[in-house]
Design a protein around this motif. Structure first.
Motif, PDB file in Angstrom:
ATOM      1  N   THR A  57       0.697  -1.301  -0.028  1.00 10.47           N
ATOM      2  CA  THR A  57      -0.211   0.969   0.101  1.00 10.47           C
ATOM      3  C   THR A  57       1.487   1.651  -0.353  1.00 10.47           C
ATOM      4  O   THR A  57       1.678   1.111   0.766  1.00 10.47           O
ATOM      5  CB  THR A  57      -1.270  -0.216   0.940  1.00 10.47           C
ATOM      6  N   PRO A  58       0.540   2.051  -1.185  1.00  4.66           N
ATOM      7  CA  PRO A  58       1.535   2.944  -0.375  1.00  4.66           C
ATOM      8  C   PRO A  58       1.672   4.383   0.734  1.00  4.66           C
ATOM      9  O   PRO A  58       0.517   4.551   1.238  1.00  4.66           O
ATOM     10  CB  PRO A  58       1.143   3.935  -2.337  1.00  4.66           C
ATOM     11  N   VAL A  59       2.396   4.917   0.583  1.00  2.00           N
ATOM     12  CA  VAL A  59       2.446   5.640   1.701  1.00  2.00           C
ATOM     13  C   VAL A  59       1.788   7.082   1.942  1.00  2.00           C
ATOM     14  O   VAL A  59       2.130   7.287   0.410  1.00  2.00           O
ATOM     15  CB  VAL A  59       4.331   5.669   2.558  1.00  2.00           C
ATOM     16  N   ASP A  60       1.193   7.117   2.644  1.00  2.53           N
ATOM     17  CA  ASP A  60       0.165   8.538   2.110  1.00  2.53           C
ATOM     18  C   ASP A  60       1.238  10.299   2.748  1.00  2.53           C
ATOM     19  O   ASP A  60       1.194   9.892   4.102  1.00  2.53           O
ATOM     20  CB  ASP A  60      -0.948   8.295   3.245  1.00  2.53           C
ATOM     21  N   LEU A  61       1.857  10.593   1.868  1.00  2.00           N
ATOM     22  CA  LEU A  61       2.418  11.128   2.967  1.00  2.00           C
ATOM     23  C   LEU A  61       2.043  12.326   3.241  1.00  2.00           C
ATOM     24  O   LEU A  61       2.986  13.694   4.773  1.00  2.00           O
ATOM     25  CB  LEU A  61       3.606  12.002   1.539  1.00  2.00           C
ATOM     26  N   ASN A 121      18.287  12.592   1.086  1.00  4.62           N
ATOM     27  CA  ASN A 121      18.645  12.285  -0.581  1.00  4.62           C
ATOM     28  C   ASN A 121      17.467  12.755  -1.709  1.00  4.62           C
ATOM     29  O   ASN A 121      17.021  12.573  -2.328  1.00  4.62           O
ATOM     30  CB  ASN A 121      18.249  10.434  -0.971  1.00  4.62           C
ATOM     31  N   GLY A 122      16.925  14.131  -0.909  1.00  2.00           N
ATOM     32  CA  GLY A 122      16.032  14.788  -1.585  1.00  2.00           C
ATOM     33  C   GLY A 122      14.400  14.863  -1.675  1.00  2.00           C
ATOM     34  O   GLY A 122      14.124  15.785  -1.761  1.00  2.00           O
ATOM     35  N   SER A 123      14.141  13.487  -0.636  1.00  2.00           N
ATOM     36  CA  SER A 123      13.042  12.979  -0.621  1.00  2.00           C
ATOM     37  C   SER A 123      12.124  13.343   0.282  1.00  2.00           C
ATOM     38  O   SER A 123      12.534  12.436   1.080  1.00  2.00           O
ATOM     39  CB  SER A 123      13.320  11.759  -1.306  1.00  2.00           C
ATOM     40  N   LEU A 124      11.141  13.562   0.585  1.00  2.00           N
ATOM     41  CA  LEU A 124      10.319  13.344   1.758  1.00  2.00           C
ATOM     42  C   LEU A 124       9.467  12.247   2.314  1.00  2.00           C
ATOM     43  O   LEU A 124       9.884  11.842   2.801  1.00  2.00           O
ATOM     44  CB  LEU A 124       8.689  14.599   0.964  1.00  2.00           C
TER      45      LEU A 124
END
Length: 219
Positions: A57-61, A121-124
């Motif tokens: 399940t994708p992470v709900d950022l 890595n510049g990624s939330l």
């Protein structure tokens, strides 16, 4: 080129007869209308019936970001950062994991805040996943605040900043803009209690705020 050359080429060229043309016509001719009508028509594939890749399940950022924001606010109040002394632990997610886990565990026990300069890595997404795996179920405030690194002139990690009671962050564009007598800073790959003991010995005036956190970590 001489006439003899032209004559030799003419002799070597094959002669194409009407029979040859008829054979080629039958072999490579276009299909008739009847043949076209009888040809099978390809059907569109059923995409839904194709095997689907296994995925989590994708992470709900957005939800996670809201969760961290509310957690930070709640922890700020619970940790007495609005009143009383404050303690910040500046780290980087590139530090060895055992060191990070030790500092996070101690920060949770003494009610200090973990401070990161920016995203992994510049990624939330990467940041959320790494922080989630790091803190687990611990109740600890984690904030991303590059200005705090400037405010307290933090140039290496881990760095520990002990703030006097009433000394609160101020807006800062660059450089150390917090009053020098309002905080105490020390750096090194040491435990949180060791850093507090060192600050208490090196600056007796910061003994009382250091004791506040030492009692929590020992109690």
């Amino acid at each position: 080129m001489t006439d003899a050359d032209i004559e030799r080429v003419r002799r070597e060229m094959p002669t194409v007869t009407d029979q040859d043309l008829d054979v080629a016509r039958r072999k490579y001719g276009m299909p008739s209308d009847a043949e076209l009508r009888s040809a099978p028509v390809p059907t569109r594939p059923n995409v839904e019936a194709l095997p689907q890749p296994l995925s989590r399940t994708p992470v709900d950022l957005e939800a996670l970001a809201r969760g961290y924001a509310s957690q930070a606010e709640a922890m700020t109040q619970a940790q007495g950062l609005a009143t009383g002394p404050g303690l910040l632990v500046f780290v980087s997610l590139s530090m060895p994991r055992p060191t990070l886990q030790r500092l996070v565990d101690q920060a949770a026990r003494v009610k200090a805040s973990i401070v990161l300069r920016g995203f992994a890595n510049g990624s939330l997404r990467d940041t959320v996943v790494q922080v989630q795996g790091l803190i687990g179920t611990r109740q600890v405030a984690v904030q991303i605040d590059p200005q705090a690194f400037d405010r307290y002139a933090v140039t290496r990690v881990p760095t520990f900043v002990l703030m006097r009671e009433g000394a609160r962050p101020v807006a800062c564009a660059s450089g150390s803009c917090a009053p020098a007598d309002s905080f105490l800073r020390t750096s090194g790959d040491v435990s949180l209690d060791y850093a507090l003991e060192h600050m208490r010995r090196s600056a007796p005036a910061f003994g009382p705020p250091a004791d506040t956190f030492l009692k929590r970590i020992k109690g």
